[in-house]
Structure formats: structure tokens, C-alpha cells
Design a protein around this motif. Structure first.
Motif, mmCIF file in Angstrom:
data_model
loop_
_atom_site.group_PDB
_atom_site.id
_atom_site.type_symbol
_atom_site.label_atom_id
_atom_site.label_comp_id
_atom_site.label_asym_id
_atom_site.label_seq_id
_atom_site.Cartn_x
_atom_site.Cartn_y
_atom_site.Cartn_z
ATOM 1 N N ASN A 2 4.697 -32.169 -16.958
ATOM 2 C CA ASN A 2 6.150 -32.138 -16.874
ATOM 3 C C ASN A 2 6.545 -31.534 -15.533
ATOM 4 O O ASN A 2 6.213 -30.381 -15.252
ATOM 5 N N ILE A 3 7.241 -32.318 -14.736
ATOM 6 C CA ILE A 3 7.630 -31.893 -13.392
ATOM 7 C C ILE A 3 9.147 -31.832 -13.310
ATOM 8 O O ILE A 3 9.832 -32.825 -13.581
ATOM 9 N N GLY A 4 9.675 -30.662 -12.936
ATOM 10 C CA GLY A 4 11.105 -30.479 -12.766
ATOM 11 C C GLY A 4 11.515 -30.715 -11.326
ATOM 12 O O GLY A 4 10.830 -30.260 -10.401
ATOM 13 N N LEU A 5 12.609 -31.421 -11.132
ATOM 14 C CA LEU A 5 13.100 -31.763 -9.797
ATOM 15 C C LEU A 5 14.540 -31.290 -9.653
ATOM 16 O O LEU A 5 15.411 -31.689 -10.423
ATOM 17 N N ILE A 75 7.615 -27.166 -10.673
ATOM 18 C CA ILE A 75 9.009 -27.322 -10.285
ATOM 19 C C ILE A 75 9.061 -27.580 -8.789
ATOM 20 O O ILE A 75 8.419 -26.884 -8.000
ATOM 21 N N ILE A 76 9.842 -28.586 -8.413
ATOM 22 C CA ILE A 76 10.152 -28.821 -7.009
ATOM 23 C C ILE A 76 11.646 -28.572 -6.861
ATOM 24 O O ILE A 76 12.454 -29.281 -7.453
ATOM 25 N N PHE A 77 11.982 -27.529 -6.124
ATOM 26 C CA PHE A 77 13.385 -27.138 -5.926
ATOM 27 C C PHE A 77 13.650 -27.177 -4.429
ATOM 28 O O PHE A 77 13.414 -26.202 -3.725
ATOM 29 N N LEU A 78 14.091 -28.338 -3.947
ATOM 30 C CA LEU A 78 14.402 -28.468 -2.525
ATOM 31 C C LEU A 78 15.780 -27.860 -2.300
ATOM 32 O O LEU A 78 16.784 -28.394 -2.744
ATOM 33 N N PRO A 105 3.919 -23.323 -10.977
ATOM 34 C CA PRO A 105 4.008 -23.558 -9.535
ATOM 35 C C PRO A 105 5.396 -24.046 -9.137
ATOM 36 O O PRO A 105 5.982 -24.901 -9.810
ATOM 37 N N LEU A 106 5.898 -23.502 -8.032
ATOM 38 C CA LEU A 106 7.237 -23.811 -7.535
ATOM 39 C C LEU A 106 7.162 -24.159 -6.055
ATOM 40 O O LEU A 106 6.699 -23.348 -5.249
ATOM 41 N N MET A 115 2.120 -30.701 -1.097
ATOM 42 C CA MET A 115 0.861 -30.067 -1.522
ATOM 43 C C MET A 115 0.776 -29.992 -3.041
ATOM 44 O O MET A 115 -0.287 -30.226 -3.633
ATOM 45 N N LEU A 116 1.891 -29.670 -3.690
ATOM 46 C CA LEU A 116 1.906 -29.549 -5.142
ATOM 47 C C LEU A 116 1.628 -30.895 -5.814
ATOM 48 O O LEU A 116 0.790 -30.993 -6.717
ATOM 49 N N VAL A 117 2.293 -31.940 -5.358
ATOM 50 C CA VAL A 117 2.101 -33.260 -5.960
ATOM 51 C C VAL A 117 0.679 -33.776 -5.718
ATOM 52 O O VAL A 117 0.061 -34.346 -6.617
#
Length: 132
Positions: A2-5, A75-78, A105-106, A115-117
């Protein structure tokens, strides 16, 4: 996984481009996003995204609840680090705190998001299954 964007307004186009570039990897995972970010991703990258309500209307809190329940794996929080909007900065600090508490991981910029993906693709985050 589960990846949060999440993305601030000034980073939405960057999030779209990121999702287009990594569509092959992201398509194999469950994606969650705040409302407008999710709509924009679906429109350009043709990815299926579970959308919360818009961030400023409570979508950040909905995402936070998923993090608190340990239901997110990354989580990817741009975010726009130059913003002076106090509410946006509070949201970011809240998400950061929850990710730190739950060892989620954030990524906060495009370099760490990549890097995370790529780490997810290699299986570097398979420990998350055991952690849950």
C-alpha cells in the motif's frame, strides 16, 4: 504494498510525471492518494488510485488514519519546502511523525521517491509484511 501519494499544489505536476515514469512498478501495488492528487494521477498515468477527500478538507487526516493503523507500507509526500502555509507545514509534520512512529518509509522529494519505488520493486521493503 500500500503506497500513499500526497503532493502540494506546486508539486502535483511532478507527482504526475513520477507516476507516468514508474507506472509499471506502481501498477502492481495499491495506491492511495488525497483527492485532487489521486484524480490527476488517474487522468495522466491511467493508474487505479483509491482516493480520499481533498487534503485540505480532511484527506490528510484520512491518510494519517491509515498510517496510524499501520495499513500503509510507504508514503510519497512531494511537498513544497518553501511554503509558508502553516496548515500545510502542520500536515507534513503530522505525517512525518506518524511514519516515524510506525516505521513507514517516507519520501519527501523526487530523489527519495525514486529510491523508495525502486527499493519496493527489488523487494527491499518485504520486511513490511512481517512488521504488520
Amino acid at each position: 504494498m500500500n503506497i500513499g501519494l500526497i503532493s502540494n499544489d506546486s508539486k502535483k505536476e511532478l507527482m504526475q510525471n513520477f507516476c507516468i515514469a514508474y507506472k509499471g512498478i506502481l501498477s502492481r501495488h495499491n495506491l492511495y492518494a488525497t483527492g485532487s492528487t489521486g484524480n490527476m494521477i488517474e487522468d495522466v498515468a491511467n493508474l487505479s488510485v483509491h482516493k480520499f477527500i481533498p487534503g485540505q478538507l480532511g484527506g490528510i487526516r484520512q491518510m494519517a488514519a491509515q498510517i496510524e493503523c499501520n495499513e500503509m507500507d510507504a508514503i510519497i509526500f512531494l511537498r513544497d519546502p518553501t511554503t509558508t502555509d502553516e496548515e500545510t507545514n502542520k500536515d507534513f509534520m503530522y505525517i512525518t511523525k506518524l511514519c516515524d512512529i510506525s516505521n513507514i518509509p517516507l519520501a519527501t522529494n523526487i530523489a527519495t521517491a525514486e529510491m523508495l519505488v525502486l527499493g519496493i520493486e527489488r523487494g527491499d521493503l518485504s520486511w513490511r509484511d512481517l512488521y504488520k
